[in-house]
Design a protein around this motif. Structure first.
Motif, mmCIF file in Angstrom:
data_model
loop_
_atom_site.group_PDB
_atom_site.id
_atom_site.type_symbol
_atom_site.label_atom_id
_atom_site.label_comp_id
_atom_site.label_asym_id
_atom_site.label_seq_id
_atom_site.Cartn_x
_atom_site.Cartn_y
_atom_site.Cartn_z
ATOM 1 N N ALA A 94 0.805 -1.220 0.000
ATOM 2 C CA ALA A 94 0.000 0.000 0.000
ATOM 3 C C ALA A 94 0.843 1.277 0.000
ATOM 4 O O ALA A 94 0.399 2.319 -0.481
ATOM 5 N N ALA A 95 2.067 1.169 0.543
ATOM 6 C CA ALA A 95 2.887 2.357 0.800
ATOM 7 C C ALA A 95 2.940 3.393 -0.332
ATOM 8 O O ALA A 95 2.757 4.582 -0.068
ATOM 9 N N PRO A 96 3.192 2.994 -1.585
ATOM 10 C CA PRO A 96 3.363 3.997 -2.631
ATOM 11 C C PRO A 96 2.078 4.705 -3.042
ATOM 12 O O PRO A 96 2.142 5.720 -3.721
ATOM 13 N N TYR A 97 0.923 4.189 -2.648
ATOM 14 C CA TYR A 97 -0.323 4.740 -3.173
ATOM 15 C C TYR A 97 -0.967 5.711 -2.205
ATOM 16 O O TYR A 97 -0.935 5.505 -0.994
ATOM 17 N N ASP A 98 -1.555 6.730 -2.743
ATOM 18 C CA ASP A 98 -2.232 7.735 -1.950
ATOM 19 C C ASP A 98 -3.681 7.307 -1.713
ATOM 20 O O ASP A 98 -4.614 7.936 -2.207
ATOM 21 N N MET A 99 -3.843 6.230 -0.977
ATOM 22 C CA MET A 99 -5.197 5.748 -0.686
ATOM 23 C C MET A 99 -5.160 4.946 0.609
ATOM 24 O O MET A 99 -4.079 4.575 1.088
ATOM 25 N N THR A 100 -6.319 4.696 1.178
ATOM 26 C CA THR A 100 -6.379 4.008 2.465
ATOM 27 C C THR A 100 -6.035 2.523 2.332
ATOM 28 O O THR A 100 -6.115 1.947 1.248
ATOM 29 N N LEU A 101 -5.674 1.928 3.460
ATOM 30 C CA LEU A 101 -5.412 0.497 3.496
ATOM 31 C C LEU A 101 -6.643 -0.284 3.057
ATOM 32 O O LEU A 101 -6.543 -1.319 2.399
ATOM 33 N N THR A 102 -7.798 0.227 3.447
ATOM 34 C CA THR A 102 -9.052 -0.433 3.058
ATOM 35 C C THR A 102 -9.156 -0.556 1.541
ATOM 36 O O THR A 102 -9.479 -1.620 1.011
ATOM 37 N N ALA A 103 -8.862 0.542 0.851
ATOM 38 C CA ALA A 103 -8.947 0.537 -0.609
ATOM 39 C C ALA A 103 -7.971 -0.482 -1.190
ATOM 40 O O ALA A 103 -8.320 -1.242 -2.106
ATOM 41 N N VAL A 104 -6.779 -0.529 -0.626
ATOM 42 C CA VAL A 104 -5.782 -1.491 -1.101
ATOM 43 C C VAL A 104 -6.284 -2.917 -0.882
ATOM 44 O O VAL A 104 -6.134 -3.779 -1.754
ATOM 45 N N GLY A 105 -6.897 -3.144 0.257
ATOM 46 C CA GLY A 105 -7.472 -4.453 0.532
ATOM 47 C C GLY A 105 -8.528 -4.838 -0.489
ATOM 48 O O GLY A 105 -8.612 -6.000 -0.897
ATOM 49 N N GLN A 106 -9.297 -3.862 -0.920
ATOM 50 C CA GLN A 106 -10.335 -4.121 -1.923
ATOM 51 C C GLN A 106 -9.713 -4.481 -3.274
ATOM 52 O O GLN A 106 -10.167 -5.420 -3.939
ATOM 53 N N HIS A 107 -8.669 -3.748 -3.652
ATOM 54 C CA HIS A 107 -7.961 -4.082 -4.891
ATOM 55 C C HIS A 107 -7.396 -5.501 -4.814
ATOM 56 O O HIS A 107 -7.501 -6.275 -5.758
ATOM 57 N N LEU A 108 -6.835 -5.803 -3.670
ATOM 58 C CA LEU A 108 -6.235 -7.121 -3.446
ATOM 59 C C LEU A 108 -7.263 -8.239 -3.618
ATOM 60 O O LEU A 108 -6.966 -9.286 -4.213
ATOM 61 N N ALA A 109 -8.449 -8.014 -3.113
ATOM 62 C CA ALA A 109 -9.507 -9.022 -3.228
ATOM 63 C C ALA A 109 -9.833 -9.282 -4.700
ATOM 64 O O ALA A 109 -10.038 -10.434 -5.115
ATOM 65 N N ILE A 110 -9.843 -8.213 -5.494
ATOM 66 C CA ILE A 110 -10.133 -8.343 -6.924
ATOM 67 C C ILE A 110 -9.007 -9.112 -7.621
ATOM 68 O O ILE A 110 -9.260 -9.977 -8.458
ATOM 69 N N LEU A 111 -7.766 -8.802 -7.233
ATOM 70 C CA LEU A 111 -6.619 -9.500 -7.830
ATOM 71 C C LEU A 111 -6.626 -10.981 -7.461
ATOM 72 O O LEU A 111 -6.294 -11.843 -8.286
ATOM 73 N N GLU A 112 -7.008 -11.282 -6.238
ATOM 74 C CA GLU A 112 -7.083 -12.686 -5.826
ATOM 75 C C GLU A 112 -8.154 -13.427 -6.613
ATOM 76 O O GLU A 112 -7.919 -14.532 -7.090
ATOM 77 N N ALA A 113 -9.320 -12.787 -6.758
ATOM 78 C CA ALA A 113 -10.431 -13.410 -7.487
ATOM 79 C C ALA A 113 -10.055 -13.657 -8.946
ATOM 80 O O ALA A 113 -10.571 -14.575 -9.580
ATOM 81 N N ALA A 114 -9.149 -12.846 -9.464
ATOM 82 C CA ALA A 114 -8.724 -12.980 -10.859
ATOM 83 C C ALA A 114 -7.570 -13.964 -11.015
ATOM 84 O O ALA A 114 -7.097 -14.208 -12.125
ATOM 85 N N GLY A 115 -7.096 -14.509 -9.907
ATOM 86 C CA GLY A 115 -5.987 -15.460 -9.974
ATOM 87 C C GLY A 115 -4.658 -14.808 -10.283
ATOM 88 O O GLY A 115 -3.757 -15.429 -10.836
ATOM 89 N N LEU A 116 -4.537 -13.528 -9.908
ATOM 90 C CA LEU A 116 -3.285 -12.815 -10.184
ATOM 91 C C LEU A 116 -2.415 -12.691 -8.946
ATOM 92 O O LEU A 116 -1.217 -12.396 -9.043
ATOM 93 N N VAL A 117 -3.025 -12.884 -7.787
ATOM 94 C CA VAL A 117 -2.303 -12.755 -6.526
ATOM 95 C C VAL A 117 -2.825 -13.814 -5.553
ATOM 96 O O VAL A 117 -4.008 -14.142 -5.569
#
Lengths: 105, 105
Positions: free
Chosen positions: B36-59
């Motif tokens: 999350a460090a480099p991005y100007d957004m909350t940890l929550t938002a990063v967690g949401q992105h992460l969930a999408i990446l996991e669902a897509a089989g990318l992470v």
DNA sequence: GAAATAGTGAAGTTTAAACTTGACTATATG
DNA sequence: CATATAGTCAAGTTTAAACTTCACTATTTC
């Protein structure tokens, strides 16, 4: 001069309709109307999708008389291919580069 | 049980932040906070992105104590690679299939 | 065991993408 | 030349994605 970036290509292909359009156009070129036929949306909407695909280097169009003929463009696909190659595991990339430098010698 | 479709992968990578996350994770695994460090957004938002990446089989992620460790997952990338192979010009595909059948004989 | 660290969850807001409407232009066909 | 066909343009609406806030849980560290 390339202008085509991975961002646009991924965004373009993120939409189901546009992905389907590209899939059909890689099979055969066709007019905007023919392209639009399977979708439950206006010609205007299809034209908007087409503009996005053109900007992403995935489709080229050419106007012949009153008909606009749409074809698949490989440039967008190769941007994708290159992005993919760069995201292969670091070890594989190292081996690739080794292979390349041996090829050159 | 694959569950991973091209739709999800493209949609996931259509976002600049998520593409950047995948790029960084293919270099090295890291925690959610580090990610999350480099991005100007909350940890929550990063967690949401992460969930999408996991669902897509990318992470993939794994919780170790209070830290969630994130790694690149190659499954999503190979779905992409396969989609790309299928969209190469029909002539090339024919030659590929010819090559494959010769390989098998 | 108090305080800091790392992350999660529910719910709402903001912003951007997808799509529509209605009016319009250009080319072709009877 | 009148009508149909093929597509375009500007402007607005609807829907979905990205992001926030605030309250909360679980794990460390002092």
């Amino acid at each position: 001069m390339s202008e085509i970036d991975a961002a646009r290509v991924f965004q373009a292909l993120g939409d189901a309709t546009r992905r389907d359009m590209v899939e059909r156009l890689t099979e055969t070129p066709m007019s905007v109307s023919a392209l639009a036929a399977p979708y439950d949306m206006t010609l205007t909407a299809v034209g908007q999708h087409l503009a996005i695909l053109e900007a992403a280097g995935l489709v080229t169009t050419e106007k012949q008389g009153r008909v606009r003929v749409c074809k698949a463009d490989t440039r967008g696909l190769s941007v994708l291919q290159n992005w993919l190659l760069d995201r292969r595991p670091p070890l594989e990339r190292m081996l690739d580069r080794l292979g390349d430098s041996l090829d050159e010698s």
